[in-house]
Design a protein around this motif. Structure first.
Motif, PDB file in Angstrom:
ATOM      1  N   SER B 135       0.841  -1.199   0.000  1.00 60.42           N
ATOM      2  CA  SER B 135       0.000   0.000   0.000  1.00 60.42           C
ATOM      3  C   SER B 135       0.879   1.252   0.000  1.00 60.42           C
ATOM      4  O   SER B 135       2.040   1.209   0.421  1.00 60.42           O
ATOM      5  N   PRO B 136       0.331   2.381  -0.445  1.00 64.16           N
ATOM      6  CA  PRO B 136       1.108   3.632  -0.438  1.00 64.16           C
ATOM      7  C   PRO B 136       1.627   3.989   0.954  1.00 64.16           C
ATOM      8  O   PRO B 136       2.709   4.545   1.089  1.00 64.16           O
ATOM      9  N   GLU B 137       0.837   3.653   2.001  1.00 67.43           N
ATOM     10  CA  GLU B 137       1.261   3.986   3.367  1.00 67.43           C
ATOM     11  C   GLU B 137       2.501   3.185   3.768  1.00 67.43           C
ATOM     12  O   GLU B 137       3.395   3.700   4.446  1.00 67.43           O
ATOM     13  N   VAL B 138       2.555   1.924   3.354  1.00 67.87           N
ATOM     14  CA  VAL B 138       3.732   1.101   3.663  1.00 67.87           C
ATOM     15  C   VAL B 138       4.954   1.664   2.941  1.00 67.87           C
ATOM     16  O   VAL B 138       6.026   1.826   3.530  1.00 67.87           O
ATOM     17  N   LEU B 139       4.756   1.992   1.664  1.00 69.73           N
ATOM     18  CA  LEU B 139       5.881   2.510   0.873  1.00 69.73           C
ATOM     19  C   LEU B 139       6.334   3.877   1.389  1.00 69.73           C
ATOM     20  O   LEU B 139       7.521   4.197   1.353  1.00 69.73           O
ATOM     21  N   ALA B 140       5.371   4.667   1.898  1.00 69.22           N
ATOM     22  CA  ALA B 140       5.728   5.992   2.417  1.00 69.22           C
ATOM     23  C   ALA B 140       6.594   5.878   3.667  1.00 69.22           C
ATOM     24  O   ALA B 140       7.475   6.707   3.901  1.00 69.22           O
ATOM     25  N   LEU B 141       6.327   4.852   4.485  1.00 71.52           N
ATOM     26  CA  LEU B 141       7.100   4.677   5.717  1.00 71.52           C
ATOM     27  C   LEU B 141       8.428   3.969   5.465  1.00 71.52           C
ATOM     28  O   LEU B 141       9.351   4.058   6.280  1.00 71.52           O
ATOM     29  N   ALA B 142       8.518   3.256   4.347  1.00 64.99           N
ATOM     30  CA  ALA B 142       9.748   2.500   4.060  1.00 64.99           C
ATOM     31  C   ALA B 142      10.899   3.444   3.713  1.00 64.99           C
ATOM     32  O   ALA B 142      10.683   4.542   3.193  1.00 64.99           O
ATOM     33  N   SER B 143      12.102   2.978   4.040  1.00 63.81           N
ATOM     34  CA  SER B 143      13.291   3.819   3.815  1.00 63.81           C
ATOM     35  C   SER B 143      13.654   3.915   2.336  1.00 63.81           C
ATOM     36  O   SER B 143      14.388   4.811   1.929  1.00 63.81           O
ATOM     37  N   GLY B 144      13.171   2.977   1.548  1.00 59.90           N
ATOM     38  CA  GLY B 144      13.520   2.951   0.130  1.00 59.90           C
ATOM     39  C   GLY B 144      14.580   1.908  -0.179  1.00 59.90           C
ATOM     40  O   GLY B 144      14.804   1.564  -1.338  1.00 59.90           O
ATOM     41  N   ASN B 145      15.226   1.404   0.862  1.00 58.94           N
ATOM     42  CA  ASN B 145      16.208   0.328   0.669  1.00 58.94           C
ATOM     43  C   ASN B 145      15.466  -0.994   0.488  1.00 58.94           C
ATOM     44  O   ASN B 145      14.557  -1.308   1.262  1.00 58.94           O
ATOM     45  N   LEU B 146      15.870  -1.741  -0.539  1.00 61.90           N
ATOM     46  CA  LEU B 146      15.168  -2.979  -0.855  1.00 61.90           C
ATOM     47  C   LEU B 146      16.062  -4.199  -0.707  1.00 61.90           C
ATOM     48  O   LEU B 146      17.276  -4.122  -0.930  1.00 61.90           O
ATOM     49  N   ILE B 147      15.456  -5.312  -0.319  1.00 58.27           N
ATOM     50  CA  ILE B 147      16.167  -6.592  -0.296  1.00 58.27           C
ATOM     51  C   ILE B 147      15.953  -7.240  -1.661  1.00 58.27           C
ATOM     52  O   ILE B 147      14.801  -7.376  -2.110  1.00 58.27           O
ATOM     53  N   ALA B 148      17.032  -7.640  -2.311  1.00 60.55           N
ATOM     54  CA  ALA B 148      16.971  -8.265  -3.637  1.00 60.55           C
ATOM     55  C   ALA B 148      16.204  -7.405  -4.636  1.00 60.55           C
ATOM     56  O   ALA B 148      15.558  -7.922  -5.552  1.00 60.55           O
ATOM     57  N   GLY B 149      16.243  -6.116  -4.421  1.00 55.11           N
ATOM     58  CA  GLY B 149      15.588  -5.194  -5.348  1.00 55.11           C
ATOM     59  C   GLY B 149      14.077  -5.295  -5.361  1.00 55.11           C
ATOM     60  O   GLY B 149      13.427  -4.819  -6.291  1.00 55.11           O
ATOM     61  N   ALA B 150      13.499  -5.892  -4.311  1.00 55.34           N
ATOM     62  CA  ALA B 150      12.051  -6.102  -4.348  1.00 55.34           C
ATOM     63  C   ALA B 150      11.325  -5.736  -3.053  1.00 55.34           C
ATOM     64  O   ALA B 150      10.333  -5.008  -3.073  1.00 55.34           O
ATOM     65  N   VAL B 151      11.812  -6.253  -1.935  1.00 56.70           N
ATOM     66  CA  VAL B 151      11.072  -6.125  -0.672  1.00 56.70           C
ATOM     67  C   VAL B 151      11.720  -5.050   0.204  1.00 56.70           C
ATOM     68  O   VAL B 151      12.940  -5.048   0.369  1.00 56.70           O
ATOM     69  N   PRO B 152      10.907  -4.136   0.763  1.00 57.66           N
ATOM     70  CA  PRO B 152      11.480  -3.116   1.652  1.00 57.66           C
ATOM     71  C   PRO B 152      12.292  -3.749   2.784  1.00 57.66           C
ATOM     72  O   PRO B 152      11.887  -4.776   3.337  1.00 57.66           O
ATOM     73  N   ILE B 153      13.417  -3.114   3.095  1.00 55.82           N
ATOM     74  CA  ILE B 153      14.306  -3.677   4.126  1.00 55.82           C
ATOM     75  C   ILE B 153      13.608  -3.759   5.485  1.00 55.82           C
ATOM     76  O   ILE B 153      14.001  -4.543   6.354  1.00 55.82           O
ATOM     77  N   GLU B 154      12.556  -2.969   5.640  1.00 55.73           N
ATOM     78  CA  GLU B 154      11.798  -2.995   6.897  1.00 55.73           C
ATOM     79  C   GLU B 154      11.155  -4.361   7.154  1.00 55.73           C
ATOM     80  O   GLU B 154      10.754  -4.657   8.280  1.00 55.73           O
ATOM     81  N   SER B 155      11.095  -5.192   6.115  1.00 54.61           N
ATOM     82  CA  SER B 155      10.532  -6.536   6.321  1.00 54.61           C
ATOM     83  C   SER B 155      11.406  -7.348   7.276  1.00 54.61           C
ATOM     84  O   SER B 155      10.958  -8.349   7.820  1.00 54.61           O
TER      85      SER B 155
END
Lengths: 178, 183
Positions: B135-155
């Protein structure tokens, strides 16, 4: 981020410092009361329930915002430790009511009684937070609401959400403390 | 809901995923039932735990492109619930066999860590195939760093938090109903 609040329509602004003081006094009061009741391993139980509630706050962070509190009331971003201790206290008083006042039941029956008591209390608290504008729900979340309101005040989904939180937090607390 | 990920959804592959997960569930339950008592009940408990969590957090993401029959309510897909459930059951089985003498709290933490690791791999696959959209809210809170270019590092903390709640739910009800189990 596109959060909506009922406070926008009511124009009410919560007296937030009063909120923080009330929650802290409530939490301290519950703690002292349980101590006076000689609750076993009280500090350990408090640590576990605080961690359990905090875990849920982490997960739910994108779904709502706790706004308008003083800076010192936040742990990080919009996660407030004031609400952590507040909801942890509601859990603790729920366990006390069911375990000490309604005895001689199986754990399964206790679980559903916990849910009943917890949902009743937390729905009221959550409704107050929502109504005074301290709690805002995300746009995506409000889009999934049915449109049915509880007593014409708050989305009925608050009732369901309170029960769901309890259904997952209670097992974690009980598993780690028993 | 707009996705930042531009992977093409191929319907045939989606049906393949659904059939694969159903077959994996059947094979897993047949195998585990020979190794563990009450596996069907344990499976149902775990499934309900995952489902409760998915229902609560449904606003955080969308599961798209699956067949209509794979959805239970809104965009909650029971097919994906099966995937999370199998993850927990297999990790539990593995830990119980490999770390027999580990104290319960140790196995609890180990199961959470291993199932979280697999869960993050699963999330990467779901995002890359276009099934999972945040959701946009999840992406807004995410740092932008991705694991394997896909999943927000916050996971890295979201998934263990999810696993902690669900694995505790499973163990609590196994104890309550006195059905035993590997863990």
């Amino acid at each position: 981020m596109g959060f909506l609040t009922i406070a926008e329509s009511t124009g009410e602004v919560a007296s937030t410092l009063a909120t923080e003081i009330i929650v802290i006094l409530f939490a301290v009061g519950i703690y002292l009361f349980l101590m006076s009741q000689k609750t076993k391993r009280l500090n350990f139980k408090y640590i576990i329930i605080l961690l359990s509630v905090f875990l849920f706050q982490i997960m739910a962070e994108p779904m709502w915002s706790d706004i308008g509190l003083a800076d010192w009331a936040y742990l990080y971003r919009n996660v407030s430790w004031i609400f952590t201790i507040g909801f942890a206290s509601i859990f603790m008083i729920t366990f006390y009511i069911v375990d000490e006042k309604i005895k001689n039941r199986s754990e399964t029956v206790s679980f559903f009684l916990y849910l009943l008591v917890l949902t009743s209390i937390s729905t009221i608290i959550e409704s107050i937070l929502f109504s005074v504008g301290l709690r805002e729900y995300s746009t995506t979340l409000t889009q999934s609401f049915s449109g049915i309101s509880l007593l014409g005040l708050v989305p009925i989904e608050i009732l369901l959400a309170s029960a769901l939180v309890g259904a997952l937090v209670i097992p974690l607390y009980k598993y780690l403390t028993e | 809901m707009a996705s930042i990920y531009k992977y093409k959804i191929i319907e045939d592959e989606m049906v393949g995923l659904e059939i694969s997960l159903i077959l994996a569930t059947i094979v897993s339950l047949i195998f585990l039932s020979k190794k563990q008592k009450n596996i069907i009940i344990i499976f149902l408990i775990t499934f309900i735990g995952v489902l409760l969590f998915e229902y609560f957090t449904q606003a955080l993401w969308e599961n798209i492109g699956l067949a209509d029959w794979a959805y239970l309510y809104l965009d909650i897909a029971w097919i994906l619930t099966l995937g999370w459930t199998l993850n927990i059951l297999w990790v539990t089985f593995f830990v119980s066999k490999q770390f027999k003498n580990m104290p319960k709290i140790g196995s609890f933490v180990t199961i959470i860590l291993l199932s979280s690791l697999l869960g993050i791999v699963g999330e990467i696959i779901l995002v890359k195939t276009g099934i999972r959209v945040y959701s946009p809210e999840v992406l807004a809170l995410a740092s932008g760093n991705l694991i394997a270019g896909a999943v927000p590092i916050e996971s890295l903390y979201y998934v263990p938090a999810f696993m902690t709640l669900v694995v505790a739910f499973k163990r609590y009800w196994q104890n309550n109903l006195r059905i035993g189990g590997e863990d």
